[in-house]
Design an enzyme around this catalytic site. Structure first.
Site, mmCIF file in Angstrom:
data_model
loop_
_atom_site.group_PDB
_atom_site.id
_atom_site.type_symbol
_atom_site.label_atom_id
_atom_site.label_comp_id
_atom_site.label_asym_id
_atom_site.label_seq_id
_atom_site.Cartn_x
_atom_site.Cartn_y
_atom_site.Cartn_z
ATOM 1 N N ASP A 189 -0.247 5.207 0.825
ATOM 2 C CA ASP A 189 -0.501 6.243 1.827
ATOM 3 C C ASP A 189 -0.576 5.644 3.226
ATOM 4 O O ASP A 189 -1.405 4.771 3.499
ATOM 5 C CB ASP A 189 -1.819 6.970 1.520
ATOM 6 C CG ASP A 189 -1.761 7.728 0.203
ATOM 7 O OD1 ASP A 189 -0.916 8.627 0.082
ATOM 8 O OD2 ASP A 189 -2.553 7.402 -0.695
ATOM 9 N N ASP A 234 0.857 -1.181 0.000
ATOM 10 C CA ASP A 234 0.000 0.000 0.000
ATOM 11 C C ASP A 234 0.895 1.234 0.000
ATOM 12 O O ASP A 234 2.088 1.147 0.313
ATOM 13 C CB ASP A 234 -0.891 -0.023 1.243
ATOM 14 C CG ASP A 234 -1.686 1.241 1.418
ATOM 15 O OD1 ASP A 234 -2.425 1.610 0.494
ATOM 16 O OD2 ASP A 234 -1.559 1.881 2.480
#
Length: 216
Positions: free
Chosen positions: A15, A13
């Site tokens: 953010d 991932d």
């Protein structure tokens, strides 16, 4: 593949996991809700973390009690994306240990894939910080049939890496993202102040991560 082996690929991932960018999203979200005449609470903001932009905006409109007829999701997404790009272009800090972890896995020739709910337009600006050459592929929230928490983004990331999702490790920071990766069949590691999903292994931080951290 044995349970003691390294993964075929690691899916990250963006953010809050690799980049400490949620604080920049916080600024943009707060500005947007003030435009609606409403100050979002920390608890409400927490529920939007890891969401696709459209899903987050629907929640923001709900919090501000904006009537359905007055919601322009297209314009709102463009405004929010433009503001985040402005903030990203001012510089995005790394999460602790993230850059070193990418270097560690890259040196071991383990394919890395970026899997984010952020739209492509914004992700391209973040890749300037991350280094697009670190990843064999990138998957954005506007490029799959259904974004996280559906399994589609991680299934697509594993497919682009050329391996079954069960042979991959995913690294996440939000409940939304962790549920997506677990549903896809990945082994899931999470970072952040506390565990976010049952079935995931919580690391807390990537600082000090080693090859053993990612073993299946």
């Amino acid at each position: 593949m044995t349970t003691s082996s390294l993964p075929s690929a690691v899916l990250f991932d963006m953010d809050g996991t690799l980049l400490d960018s949620e604080k920049l999203w916080d600024i943009a979200v707060a500005e947007f809700t003030r435009k609606l005449g409403y100050d979002i609470t920390p608890e409400q903001r927490e529920t939007t973390l890891g969401n696709a932009t459209g899903d987050a905006l629907r929640k923001l409109f709900d919090f501000a009690q904006v009537p359905e007829a007055d919601r322009d999701l297209v314009a709102a997404e463009q405004w929010l994306s433009n503001r985040v790009v402005e903030l990203f272009d001012g510089g995005i800090p790394w999460q602790p240990g993230a850059r070193e972890t990418l270097d560690l896995l890259g040196a071991a020739e383990i394919p890395l894939v970026l899997v984010t709910n952020t739209i492509r337009e914004v992700t391209e600006h973040a890749l300037g910080t991350l280094g697009r050459d670190r990843f064999v592929a990138t998957v954005c929230g506007d490029e799959v049939p259904t974004p996280k928490p559906a399994p589609d983004p991680y299934l697509r990331g594993a497919e682009l890496a050329g391996f079954p999702a069960a042979d991959c490790v995913a690294v996440e920071d939000s409940p939304t993202g962790a549920r997506s990766a677990l549903a896809a069949g990945c082994k899931v590691l999470t970072v952040g102040p506390e565990p976010v999903a049952r079935g995931a292994v919580h690391l807390g931080t990537l600082a000090g991560a080693a090859h053993e951290t990612f073993r299946l």
